[in-house]
Enzyme design. Structure first.
Site, PDB file in Angstrom:
ATOM      1  N   ASN A 143      -9.710   3.559   9.801  1.00 45.40           N
ATOM      2  CA  ASN A 143     -10.224   4.797   9.185  1.00 45.40           C
ATOM      3  C   ASN A 143     -11.749   4.800   9.256  1.00 45.40           C
ATOM      4  OD1 ASN A 143     -11.318   3.511   6.686  1.00 45.40           O
ATOM      5  ND2 ASN A 143      -9.170   2.924   6.496  1.00 45.40           N
TER       6      ASN A 143
ATOM      7  N   ASP B 121      -2.538   1.968   4.334  1.00 50.60           N
ATOM      8  CA  ASP B 121      -1.287   1.885   3.567  1.00 50.60           C
ATOM      9  C   ASP B 121      -0.157   1.337   4.423  1.00 50.60           C
ATOM     10  OD1 ASP B 121      -2.205   2.830   1.106  1.00 50.60           O
ATOM     11  OD2 ASP B 121      -2.191   4.900   1.835  1.00 50.60           O
TER      12      ASP B 121
ATOM     13  N   LYS C 196      -1.137  -5.639  26.147  1.00 56.85           N
ATOM     14  CA  LYS C 196      -1.596  -4.252  26.032  1.00 56.85           C
ATOM     15  C   LYS C 196      -0.455  -3.276  26.355  1.00 56.85           C
ATOM     16  CE  LYS C 196      -4.896  -1.075  27.974  1.00 56.85           C
ATOM     17  NZ  LYS C 196      -5.606  -0.742  29.194  1.00 56.85           N
TER      18      LYS C 196
ATOM     19  N   PRO D 205       0.849  -4.443   1.733  1.00 55.08           N
ATOM     20  CA  PRO D 205       0.793  -4.726   0.282  1.00 55.08           C
ATOM     21  C   PRO D 205      -0.292  -3.865  -0.363  1.00 55.08           C
ATOM     22  CG  PRO D 205      -0.098  -6.560   1.585  1.00 55.08           C
ATOM     23  CD  PRO D 205       0.493  -5.593   2.557  1.00 55.08           C
ATOM     24  N   ASP D 206      -0.006  -3.386  -1.566  1.00 54.85           N
ATOM     25  CA  ASP D 206      -1.040  -2.642  -2.309  1.00 54.85           C
ATOM     26  C   ASP D 206      -1.849  -3.673  -3.103  1.00 54.85           C
ATOM     27  OD1 ASP D 206      -2.525  -1.152  -4.217  1.00 54.85           O
ATOM     28  OD2 ASP D 206      -1.192   0.550  -3.841  1.00 54.85           O
TER      29      ASP D 206
ATOM     30  N   LYS E 217      -3.001   7.303 -10.076  1.00 53.48           N
ATOM     31  CA  LYS E 217      -3.265   5.926  -9.606  1.00 53.48           C
ATOM     32  C   LYS E 217      -3.752   5.039 -10.747  1.00 53.48           C
ATOM     33  CE  LYS E 217      -3.974   7.064  -4.792  1.00 53.48           C
ATOM     34  NZ  LYS E 217      -4.846   7.527  -3.747  1.00 53.48           N
TER      35      LYS E 217
ATOM     36  N   LYS F  35      -1.175   1.991 -11.035  1.00 51.92           N
ATOM     37  CA  LYS F  35      -1.656   0.688 -10.554  1.00 51.92           C
ATOM     38  C   LYS F  35      -2.219  -0.166 -11.699  1.00 51.92           C
ATOM     39  CE  LYS F  35      -2.639   2.556  -5.938  1.00 51.92           C
ATOM     40  NZ  LYS F  35      -3.174   2.201  -4.627  1.00 51.92           N
TER      41      LYS F  35
END
Ligand code: PMT
Length: 400
Positions: free
Chosen positions: A210, A279, A289, A307-308, A339, A343
């Site tokens: 990201n 995530d 490749k 895993p979070d 959250k 969490k």
């Protein structure tokens, strides 16, 4: 004696206000500070090193390449010695060189090498001060955490009237007292912090990731260190320098970040999850490749959940004070509150990443911080300023 045992490195650059430096040294010493003076070449045109040596009680340094000075207290040693570097007066030229990161003489080199806070007391003609180039340099220096004390406005030595007068020596002494006396907000607190993106390998040359640059997390690391915390930064791949005094652990994937956090979390008092953790990761990593074939217009990737990390921290029975982030593009508050609860976090910083000029890979950001029964907006600012506000807010709740 509000500065007893404090070591102040006073930098003097070339400007008419340099004549006030001798008075400044005396007033700092009145408060118990040990003062060493470093002059630029042009400062010596305004006041002699002998004067400042006499009032400080120590030889004055001004040359980077002076073997006898290096044999006494070398320039790196001097940079490490200081609790605070105060440059008064700070001329437009000196600030331009600092903004450019130059190490062209002793004082600018010390500013790059010191882990201590650096404060500038600008002094110059009002037009020079208001010039766009000077203002841009000041902005750059402030964004790097340099403290700007003054200038005052009023009548100037050249006859002009306007902003550019160096603050009075007594006012500068007061600023030094405040800067050095304040009990650091997170003194002795062990902070574990994640920052940057993760990379989830597809094959030996490709990955899913990201746009996180790490800037927000690194700014938090720096602000927490300034506030006295012992900081361990678990970082995804970024191109940023490690903030001074921070221990950095480099990882690539979410699984590695999870492992790095869980193996250290029992030793920390405070955990902040600023990383943009993937995530999901590819269910399989191809050994070679992945090739494009003529008969396949589409390929399908199977992804499995990572895993979070912060949820795993929040689930610990003796969890640290835990602060998460929520990067959202819609329904920001609602998702952040969800959250916070799901969490088991103590606080969450909601980050609206749909807005231009803030969030991922931007220099600025804005947050709304939520906790059980309360919230506080932290308006748009450069990420270091924002991080300092965030750390102050976290410290208040952590200590509560
Ligand atoms: O790095 P910059 O370019 O400066 O950008 C800063 C930022 C936008 C990345 C940062 O301000 C930010 O918002 N970070 C959180 C990004 C994110 O992944 O948010 P999230 O809503 O997906 O995750 C919520 C929380 O769970 C976060 O604390 C995250 O670190 C954590 N998480 C998420 C997934 C996972 N597998 N493990 C986690 O610990």
């Amino acid at each position: 004696m509000r500065l007893a045992d404090k070591r102040i490195l006073l930098g003097v650059s070339g400007g008419i206000a340099a004549y006030k430096s001798a008075e400044l040294v005396r007033r700092l010493k009145d408060q118990g500070a040990e003062v060493r003076v470093v002059m630029t070449r042009s400062a010596k045109e305004f006041i002699t090193p002998l004067t400042l040596q006499a009032v400080s009680g120590h030889p004055v340094s001004y040359s980077l390449l002076n073997p006898s000075a290096e044999a006494g207290m070398g320039h790196i040693e001097l940079a490490k010695w200081a609790d605070l570097v105060l440059i008064a007066p700070a001329s437009a030229n000196l600030m331009a060189r600092m903004a450019a990161g130059m190490a062209d003489e002793l004082l600018t080199t010390l500013c790059l090498a010191t882990p201590a806070p650096v404060a500038l007391a600008p002094a110059m003609n009002q037009r020079m001060y208001l010039n766009a180039a000077t203002q841009a340099n000041l902005k750059t220096l402030a964004s790097r955490g340099i403290l700007l004390w003054g200038p005052d406005a009023g009548s100037q030595a050249c006859g002009d009237v306007g902003p550019g007068r160096m603050l009075d020596p007594l006012e500068l002494v007061e600023r030094c007292c405040q800067q050095l006396a304040a009990e650091p907000l997170l003194a002795g607190v062990k902070l574990l912090l994640t920052a940057g993106p993760t990379r989830e390998a597809l094959d030996p040359v490709r990955y899913i990731s990201n746009h996180s640059s790490g800037k927000m997390g690194y700014a938090i690391a720096r602000a927490a260190r300034e506030a006295g915390a012992e900081v361990t930064l678990v970082s995804g791949p970024v191109t940023l320098a490690t903030p001074a005094g921070v221990t950095r652990v480099d990882v690539e994937s979410a699984e590695q970040m999870h492992q790095a956090v869980m193996s250290r979390v029992s030793e920390c008092d405070l955990f902040i999850g600023c990383a943009a953790v993937a995530d999901y990761r590819p269910a399989q990593v191809a050994e070679q490749k992945i090739k494009k074939t003529g008969d396949n217009d589409q390929i399908h990737l199977a992804l499995i959940k990572n895993p979070d990390i912060i949820a795993a921290v929040g689930a610990l029975s003796d969890k640290p004070f835990t602060v998460g982030f929520a990067a959202e593009t819609v329904d920001v508050e609602q998702y952040a509150l969800d959250k916070l609860q799901r969490k088991r976090l103590d606080m969450i910083a909601a980050n609206d990443v749909s807005r231009e000029g803030q969030g991922f890979n931007a220099d600025d950001n804005a947050l709304t911080v939520f906790w059980q029964g309360g919230q506080a907006p932290l308006p748009l600012a450069d990420k270091l300023t924002l991080a300092r506000h965030l750390i102050a807010l976290i410290a208040r709740h952590y200590r509560h």
